[in-house]
Every structure is written in C-alpha cells, then in structure tokens.
Write an enzyme that holds these catalytic residues in place. Structure first.
Site, PDB file in Angstrom:
ATOM      1  N   GLU A  76      13.602  19.260 -47.354  1.00 18.13           N
ATOM      2  CA  GLU A  76      12.871  18.156 -48.045  1.00 18.13           C
ATOM      3  C   GLU A  76      13.543  17.686 -49.271  1.00 18.13           C
ATOM      4  OE1 GLU A  76       9.450  16.730 -50.711  1.00 18.13           O
ATOM      5  OE2 GLU A  76      10.931  18.520 -51.010  1.00 18.13           O
ATOM      6  N   GLU A  77      13.849  19.023 -50.003  1.00 16.75           N
ATOM      7  CA  GLU A  77      14.437  18.864 -51.375  1.00 16.75           C
ATOM      8  C   GLU A  77      15.700  17.756 -51.375  1.00 16.75           C
ATOM      9  OE1 GLU A  77      12.616  19.167 -53.822  1.00 16.75           O
ATOM     10  OE2 GLU A  77      11.404  20.937 -53.624  1.00 16.75           O
ATOM     11  N   ASP A 109       2.098  19.902 -50.407  1.00 15.84           N
ATOM     12  CA  ASP A 109       3.217  19.894 -51.127  1.00 15.84           C
ATOM     13  C   ASP A 109       3.012  20.319 -52.470  1.00 15.84           C
ATOM     14  OD1 ASP A 109       5.789  19.842 -52.253  1.00 15.84           O
ATOM     15  OD2 ASP A 109       6.382  17.727 -51.677  1.00 15.84           O
ATOM     16  N   ASP A 122       6.768  25.158 -55.517  1.00 19.28           N
ATOM     17  CA  ASP A 122       7.605  24.156 -54.681  1.00 19.28           C
ATOM     18  C   ASP A 122       8.443  24.571 -53.822  1.00 19.28           C
ATOM     19  OD1 ASP A 122       8.251  21.689 -53.668  1.00 19.28           O
ATOM     20  OD2 ASP A 122       9.160  21.068 -55.680  1.00 19.28           O
ATOM     21  N   HIS A 158       7.039  21.824 -46.762  1.00 18.31           N
ATOM     22  CA  HIS A 158       8.345  22.095 -46.565  1.00 18.31           C
ATOM     23  C   HIS A 158       8.562  23.500 -47.128  1.00 18.31           C
ATOM     24  CE1 HIS A 158       9.713  21.836 -50.849  1.00 18.31           C
ATOM     25  NE2 HIS A 158       8.620  21.070 -51.120  1.00 18.31           N
ATOM     26  N   HIS A 177      11.412  23.101 -60.202  1.00 18.14           N
ATOM     27  CA  HIS A 177      12.975  22.925 -59.582  1.00 18.14           C
ATOM     28  C   HIS A 177      13.843  23.845 -60.391  1.00 18.14           C
ATOM     29  CE1 HIS A 177      12.855  18.841 -57.099  1.00 18.14           C
ATOM     30  NE2 HIS A 177      11.878  19.839 -56.453  1.00 18.14           N
TER      31      HIS A 177
END
Length: 718
Positions: A405-406, A434, A368, A358, A522
């Site tokens: 995706e998140e 990922d 990420d 992603h 994140h």
C-alpha cells in the site's frame, strides 16, 4: 500512502467536513436509549441483531491485540522483503487457527528498492550528510537495519546543483518563486512535507527542471515545537525522517488498469509516470545543515519554519549532490502477497462484505499499519468464534490484509483489478482500517450512504477510558452540541486501500480510527515500544477499533435490506453544488448550468425518502425473501451508477464522479471531480457536458433506488 487517518499526521484533515443535518439518526434518540429500530431490519430481526452485535463487540481483546502488534512490528517490513512475507505468513496462520478459509494472493510488481543513497553538501566545507535515522538503545527495533532513506519510486542517478528552498513545494509556492524571479531549473530542490502529497512535490519540481528533490519534515509540524520528541515524547526527533512513495498513480505502474499476473503485457519504466530524478527524504537536522548556507532571495514571511535559523530561498550559494542507486536492473520486479480470510455466508454466500488493512510499512510500522492489521485480526477472531457457536453471518465476510500500500495502493489495486467481476456483482461494502489506533480521539468517514450506520454502531461501543460511548466522546471532542447536528466525517478522496473499491468501482466504504499526537509517521521510530508508551498503552483502542469493525460487519452481513442511507447521501451532495456555482461565476460562465444537477440530486433525495418509508413498512409487515434479494440487487447499483466506466479525464482509473483526491494536491478531497477539474482546466462547453453527465448519473442512481422500492412494495402473503 495512508492519508485517510484520524486525526491525520500532517496537513490533511479528515475532520473538516461540515456537520450535517441527519434526521435519520437523531441524537435525542441516542440520549434516551432508544434502540428498537434498525434500518434494513424488521423489528424482530433488529432485536436479534442488537444482541448479536453486542456479542461481537465483546470478542476483541486488548491482550491479544498487544501480542499481535508485538509479533507483526518486531522488525522493519517493507514490501518486497522477506520480512514482509513473514507478516503474511503470520496472518494466514492466525486466520487458519480461527477456522477461516484462507488464500494467499500474490502478484509480481515493479518495486525497485534503494541500494545506496549519498547526499553531499558542496562548498566551503564539503561534507557527506549522515542520512540514516539513529537507533535508540532503549528501543531494540530501531537498532535493526533500516530501509534506506529514499522515497519509493524516486528516480535513480545523480543530481547536482545549487539548492533552492521551495517551502511546501505547492503549485502556488512556485508561483511565488516565479514572482520573485527564482527558477529551479538545474537546481536541487528542498521542500517541506505537508499540505500536499509528496508525489505532487516531486512532480512539480521535476516539471520545472529540478535535477533532484529533497523533502524534510519541519519541527514546526511534528517535532519539538509540537511536544517532546521520541523517546521522551511522541514527536519526531531532529534526525528522524519521513519515507514514502512519490508515485502519483495507483497499483503497479507497469500494468495500469489490469492485474500484474504472469504473462500480461508490461510497460517499460520509462513509459510510466514514476519520477525520473532522485527524490530523497532527509531529517530536519540535515535540512538545517543545508539551509544554514542558503542565501539569495529572502523568504516570504509565511515560509519561515521552526528551526533555529533564518530561512532563505536561494539559489545557493551552497551546492548539493544527490546520488541514488537501486536494484531496478537486477531485481526491479518483486513479489507481493495479499492475505484473504473468508467467513462464508449462510444465506447469500455470493454477496461480500470486506474489511481490509495494509500490512507493509517503511519501518516496524506499529501504527502504520500494524494497528489496522491487528484490528482486522481481532474482528475476525470475534466473528469466527460466533460462527463456531452457530451464529454464522448471512453474507460472506472477507478479512483482507494488503501488501505494498505504501508504494501506491499496489496490493489492493491488483486485487480489485484481478477480482473485478466478483466485486462488481456482489461486493456490498468495504471497511478500511489504516492507522486504526495511535491515540484516543475517534474519527470516521466514508461514503455518505454508510455514515448513519457507522454512527449507530459507535453508540453501542464503550470508550475504553470510561467516558461513555465512542459516539458520545466523538461528539464532545468535535464540539457537536446541537441535537440536530452530527459529528463531522471525512470524505473518501483516495490515498488508502479503499480507493480500488470506492474510487474505482463505486462500492460503498467506511473508515474509522483513533488518533493523537504523533511524529513517527513513516519513520524508524514507528515501533511497538512507541505504541506501548505513547500511542495506545494497554492496546485498548486497538480492541475498540476492532469492536466497531466486528459490529459493522455483522450489520451489513445480516441485513434483510442493505442499510445504506441515500437520503443522507443526497443531502450531502446538495452541499457540493454551491461551490460549483461559485466556480462557474468566477470563470464568468453561466451558474444556472447547474440546474439539471440540482434537480437530479433532489430527485434522488425524494426517491431515497420514499424508499426508506416503503422499506420500513414492508419489513414491519413481512416481505418475501425474493423481494429482499431484488431490492438489494437494485441497491448495489446506486453508487456504481455514479462511477463512469471511462473515468476522470485526468485519471481514467478513478471512475467515481463523487470524490477523488485533488489532482494538484493528493491529500485534499475534490467533490464532483469531473465537473470541478473541468472548471479548473477545461472550457465552458466541457464543463456543462460534465455537469449534464453527472446529472444523468444521479438520475440512474435514483432509478435504482426506485427499483428497490418497487421490489418491496408488495407485502408477503401470510
């Protein structure tokens, strides 16, 4: 969600599976350097394939990986924003330059963005909390505008009440609160990140009447307790926070089970399972400012975290007001973009091997998941250059990057729902990237049928630090000493883009990556500068992940007979029967009910061993290509047979009866989920029905393996 990582950033451990006996891949062979045999290849073809894989392994370059990472992580690029569309344009341009066929596949999905968030501490010293992550002048991308700290799909509105600290917000934590007479009804809940998916924390709080949910990451988990914080070290600063979705479903919430294309029927948001109350991530510093004024009931001993104060449960006396606004009314639906690059197969163009990552993130996303996107690009570069030189793969290889995706695996889910017929008919495997590089410690996982192949590939790829092969460093790091054991591997329970392929359709998958100390998950601090300083200086592990990907893609694409290992698959399944028996016994039910399941798994192992012997003999003797095709068609049915069209009773979209994420946790994997959920929530009769259904599906899987063996049983005439 991005929960399938190596090693994981929080409580999920993909390295907890027991090491398994694997006679099909013997460590002694690796030490002796034996590379002559290769499942699915004749001896002559195996020698050629080893050469091709070595060529593919040489292709990915760390310098080019660094350039891609810098370009793709230069700004925050949340799904549904112009910045995220720019990442799609970049990937398409790179793939076109490689000579690949490209496609931009777009969908209109429900994706409300936060437009405002305000948290006010009420009481003796009313104060509005500063909810943003402070920029770091030495890291320019942290100084750019950030996505507001609101959890994706959290509700809009106002929630105000006394604060209650609920530890990790697990079901068992609420049981503890019940035992001490504390209710969260009408209260604002404060929960720690970790030990379960944030969507479960939100669901359980809302179910119990909370009016708002705040979630923070305790320094004990990924902050100063674990190491120096960014920018001095890799861990999370006190004012750093973790964004993320709180949607417990998969794909666009408004189009469950079908692609979100123009003209399709759509649910109303209030008809979906998205949270109805505000859910906001906050920093440890803000959590401390709130907890400092919480009193009431004393905490259980194990609830104390790493901040410099004594934690209390509450309720209150401090009150908190949480206000969130979104653009749902004006722009709740947004366009997302998947990119696809095709390297057409020379012999079986309608059989497909996928590798995907992603592109979207909650910030710059260097780890990420720009790291995964870079690995896909570098694998594509290597194999496209080989194709230009005349070494085109036999099967079509698809290089995919997914959007949103998140928010709940949205882009990949819309794709698999859109291309379901092609996938069911011809998808050979899906390889997921990922967080492929944010350290030097290797981990891998996936369907047990794919694990032997992944291990074999890692024996051919060198560790960048000169410690031997990736396989050797993997064994050393996991403490795998006995020659009869293999390093532990993770199970595909869900939480990343493989879910649509494996959990929905039963298409075999594999996943791998390199991990290390990290506290920027994140956050606004998941930047190129962080990656260059702490995650992967030199970008050698980005390139190494791509080398594994390029070789694995070729192994699957060129195989005469698809190289699944259903003997290891069956042996792995046998380990899951004993926990079922214990669950039955604990309920006071008849544990002997597992007998049909045990027998069916044993039959699959017998069939798999017989197939392997026939395959190897047939390939050595020579078999007509038509026999290969018939055998491969049968092999594609094996794991698909273990996916029930009606899905799990708890979540019909999840069709695989082998693995799923735990419905009450989200991060942990549940094996045999139909059976084990029935033990947890159903009756004895329902559980026996699930056991018998699963046994029948193992029987169908064994039938498919037998059909493949029959196809290879007659040697070709010479």
């Amino acid at each position: 969600m991005s929960v399938f990582r190596f090693p994981p950033p929080r409580s999920l451990s993909v390295l907890t599976a027991l090491a398994v006996m694997s006679p099909s891949v013997v460590w002694a062979q690796a030490k002796s350097g034996s590379t002559s045999s290769m499942p699915g290849y004749s001896p002559g073809a195996a020698a050629t394939q080893r050469r091709l894989e070595q060529e593919a392994i040489q292709g990915p370059q760390a310098t080019r990986a660094r350039t891609h990472s810098a370009a793709l992580s230069k700004e925050p690029h949340v799904a549904g924003t112009p910045a995220q569309k720019r990442t799609a344009d970049y990937v398409i341009a790179q793939m076109k330059a490689m000579g690949l066929e490209t496609e931009l596949r777009s969908y209109d999905v429900y994706l409300p963005h936060a437009t405002g968030v305000k948290i006010t501490r009420m009481g003796r010293d009313t104060a509005v909390l500063d909810v943003q992550e402070p920029g770091i002048p030495s890291d320019a991308s942290t100084m750019l505008p950030q996505y507001l700290p609101v959890n994706g799909y959290g509700g809009a509105g106002v929630g105000e009440g006394e604060l209650v600290f609920v530890n990790f917000g697990l079901i068992e934590d609420y049981a503890t609160l019940d035992s001490i007479g504390v209710s969260v009804k009408g209260k604002v809940v404060l929960a720690r990140y970790g030990r379960s998916f944030r969507g479960i924390k939100s669901r359980e709080a809302e179910k119990r009447g909370a009016v708002a949910v705040l979630i923070y990451t305790d320094p004990l988990d990924d902050g100063f307790v674990q190491g120096d914080v960014y920018p001095e070290g890799p861990m999370r600063p006190l004012r750093g926070l973790q964004r993320g979705s709180v949607f417990n479903g998969t794909g666009d919430p408004l189009t469950p089970g079908y692609a979100s294309k123009p003209g399709v029927p759509r649910l109303k948001p209030e008809e979906t399972a998205v949270p109805k109350v505000p859910v906001v991530p906050i920093s440890a510093a803000n959590a401390q400012a709130l907890l400092a004024q919480v009193r009431g009931t004393d905490i259980p001993r194990t609830w104390q975290g790493g901040m410099a104060l004594r934690y209390h449960v509450g309720p209150g006396p401090v009150r908190v007001r949480v206000e969130v606004t979104t653009d749902e009314a004006t722009a709740g639906t947004k366009q997302i973009h998947n990119t696809l690059g095709y390297l057409r197969g020379s012999t079986y163009p309608n059989e497909y091997v996928y590798i995907g990552s992603h592109r979207d993130s909650w910030g710059p996303g260097a780890a990420d998941n720009i790291s995964g996107t870079v690995s896909v690009l570098e694998a594509a570069q290597s194999l496209s250059e080989m194709a230009k030189r005349g070494d085109r793969p036999k099967r079509t290889i698809v290089f995919a990057t997914w959007d949103a995706e998140e928010w709940g695996l949205v882009g990949s889910t819309e794709y698999v729902e859109d291309d379901s017929l092609r996938l069911k008919a011809g998808a050979v495997a899906y390889l997921n990237q990922d967080v492929s590089a944010q350290g030097s410690q290797f981990g891998g996982g996936g369907s047990p049928s794919m694990r032997a192949m992944l291990r074999d590939v890692t024996k051919q790829v060198q560790d960048p630090r000169g410690r031997g092969t990736v396989y050797e460093t993997w064994r050393s790091a996991t403490g795998t000493r006995a020659d009869t054991l293999e390093p532990p591997m993770g199970d595909p329970g869900g939480g990343s883009d493989f879910a649509g392929f494996y959990n929905h359709f039963g298409i075999p998958m594999a996943d791998w990556g390199f991990g290390g100390p990290s506290g920027i998950y994140h956050s606004a601090y998941d930047t190129f500068d962080w990656m260059e300083r702490f995650g992967d200086p030199g970008f050698q592990y980005h390139a190494t992940a791509a080398r594994i990907g390029a070789a694995t893609l070729l192994r699957l694409a060129n195989a005469q007979v698809l190289p699944y290992d259903y003997a290891e698959f069956a042996r792995t399944m046998q380990r899951y029967v004993a926990p079922v028996e214990r669950g039955l016994t604990q309920k006071g039910w008849n544990a002997a009910a597992t007998a049909p399941l045990t027998a069916a798994i044993a039959r699959l192992e017998t069939s798999a061993n017989a197939f392997a012997a026939t395959r190897d003999a047939a390939l050595a003797a020579g078999v007509a290509p038509a026999a290969h095709a018939t055998a491969n068609s049968a092999l594609l049915r094996v794991e698909r047979a273990l996916a029930r069209p009606t899905g799990l009773k708890s979540r019909p979209w999840y069709r695989s009866l082998i693995y799923a994420s735990d419905v009450d946790n989200g991060y942990s994997t549940m094996s045999f989920p139909g059976v084990n959920e029935s033990i947890r929530y159903g009756t004895q009769a329902e559980t026996i029905s699930e056991i018998n259904d699963l046994a029948a599906r193992f029987g169908a899987a064994a039938d498919a393996v037998d059909a493949a063996r029959t196809a290879l049983s007659t040697p070709a005439k010479r």
